[in-house]
Design a protein around this motif. Sequence first.
Motif, mmCIF file in Angstrom:
data_model
loop_
_atom_site.group_PDB
_atom_site.id
_atom_site.type_symbol
_atom_site.label_atom_id
_atom_site.label_comp_id
_atom_site.label_asym_id
_atom_site.label_seq_id
_atom_site.Cartn_x
_atom_site.Cartn_y
_atom_site.Cartn_z
ATOM 1 N N THR A 1 -145.896 -44.860 -99.479
ATOM 2 C CA THR A 1 -146.958 -43.783 -99.137
ATOM 3 C C THR A 1 -146.850 -43.266 -97.880
ATOM 4 O O THR A 1 -146.517 -43.471 -97.167
ATOM 5 N N PHE A 2 -146.753 -41.935 -97.223
ATOM 6 C CA PHE A 2 -146.426 -41.392 -96.739
ATOM 7 C C PHE A 2 -146.757 -39.606 -96.863
ATOM 8 O O PHE A 2 -146.649 -38.942 -98.258
ATOM 9 N N THR A 3 -147.244 -38.773 -95.488
ATOM 10 C CA THR A 3 -147.535 -37.829 -95.281
ATOM 11 C C THR A 3 -146.736 -36.965 -94.862
ATOM 12 O O THR A 3 -145.415 -37.531 -93.235
ATOM 13 N N SER A 4 -146.383 -35.409 -95.259
ATOM 14 C CA SER A 4 -145.683 -34.739 -93.979
ATOM 15 C C SER A 4 -145.944 -33.483 -93.945
ATOM 16 O O SER A 4 -146.646 -33.079 -95.419
ATOM 17 N N ASN A 5 -145.404 -32.688 -93.203
ATOM 18 C CA ASN A 5 -146.254 -31.523 -92.513
ATOM 19 C C ASN A 5 -145.631 -29.618 -93.763
ATOM 20 O O ASN A 5 -146.030 -28.892 -93.501
ATOM 21 N N GLN A 6 -144.366 -30.335 -94.672
ATOM 22 C CA GLN A 6 -144.274 -29.404 -95.699
ATOM 23 C C GLN A 6 -143.400 -30.207 -96.613
ATOM 24 O O GLN A 6 -143.504 -31.274 -96.683
ATOM 25 N N GLU A 7 -142.856 -29.108 -97.355
ATOM 26 C CA GLU A 7 -142.565 -29.978 -99.235
ATOM 27 C C GLU A 7 -141.398 -30.471 -98.215
ATOM 28 O O GLU A 7 -140.657 -30.491 -97.969
ATOM 29 N N ILE A 8 -140.957 -31.764 -99.269
ATOM 30 C CA ILE A 8 -139.718 -32.671 -99.116
ATOM 31 C C ILE A 8 -138.890 -32.214 -99.867
ATOM 32 O O ILE A 8 -139.221 -32.302 -101.380
ATOM 33 N N SER A 9 -137.722 -32.895 -100.677
ATOM 34 C CA SER A 9 -137.334 -32.864 -101.845
ATOM 35 C C SER A 9 -136.566 -34.576 -101.277
ATOM 36 O O SER A 9 -136.472 -35.307 -100.632
ATOM 37 N N GLU A 10 -136.261 -35.226 -102.701
ATOM 38 C CA GLU A 10 -135.843 -36.809 -102.184
ATOM 39 C C GLU A 10 -134.446 -37.185 -102.035
ATOM 40 O O GLU A 10 -134.568 -37.738 -101.671
ATOM 41 N N LYS A 11 -133.380 -35.725 -102.011
ATOM 42 C CA LYS A 11 -132.076 -36.321 -101.593
ATOM 43 C C LYS A 11 -132.857 -36.662 -99.504
ATOM 44 O O LYS A 11 -131.748 -37.252 -99.033
#
Length: 325
Positions: A168-178
């Motif tokens: 589980t990780f938290t990001s500050n914006q939407e990410i993609s799998e790539k």
Amino acid sequence: MSTNVPQNTDQEIDIFQLSKSIGGFFDRINRSIFRAIQFFIRNWIAILILAVAGIALGFYLDSNKKSFQNQVVVTPNFESVDYLYSKIDLIQSKIVAGDVDFLHQVFGNSNRVAIKRIEIKPVADVYKFVEDKEQNLELIKLMAEVGDVKKVLEDNVTSKNYTFHTITFTSNQEISEKDVVEPLLKFLNNSAYFDAAQKIGYKNLERQIAQNDTIISQIDQVLKGLSSTAKSDKVVYYNENLQLNDILKTKQKLILEQGKNKIRLISSDKTIKEINSTLNINENKVVNGNFKIWLPLFFIFIFVLVSMFGKFYHKQLALSQASQL
């Protein structure tokens, strides 16, 4: 007889004083409410400015302070679970230390996406844990004798041996799998030792599947021969033959094993195999998305607090000056 008169009088006085105290308490509350209303009426312009400023700043922070939770379910193969946990702990320590160079090596150009926290936990599946290995069941029984069963199942010694684990990780914006997940898995699978172990383990599993297929085919030939012999000799009760029962049980065991081996083969092409990923889950925490509500209230609270402090200070200053005269 005469002693009862003072007692009744005292009781009446106590009741009167209690009633007077209660009335005085509510009077003080009413005066406090009235003074609060007066304060807001006198300072309505300043309060309005603070409220508008708080709402505007809150909208700005809400639009720029987003938080998304991402989950990647993996299975560590070839006894690599401790290696997997140490790698995740390493990334988390670099995030805390602010090591941008290391994070850039892991995520490449996607380092512009700030990973604020990363952790890994096992997916508790006791049935899968004891399904293939009878000694695991005995281990749980033994450990449960000296402690709580729930604590035993959640203990690191036990939980690390579960099949699946969730990163589980938290990001500050939407990410993609790539951009994030693929570089992360590439980093986790970057080990010369486990690369060699994976190649050997994969080939061994393929050979085991091929060998089991051969044995099953041979058993089918034996059963076919026994069936022909039974028909020619007109044997009706050959099911009572213990040797034949052992052959049938062996075939059934091999078929079940083949099914498990073929599933294992799918996930054995990598040391750390991704099973599933769920990305960009918007975190609904108390603060996230609510700055436009909390900031105006916070500004008004600070304004009231400062005003009360100023009033208290001037009152005490006046009393101090009066005492010096």
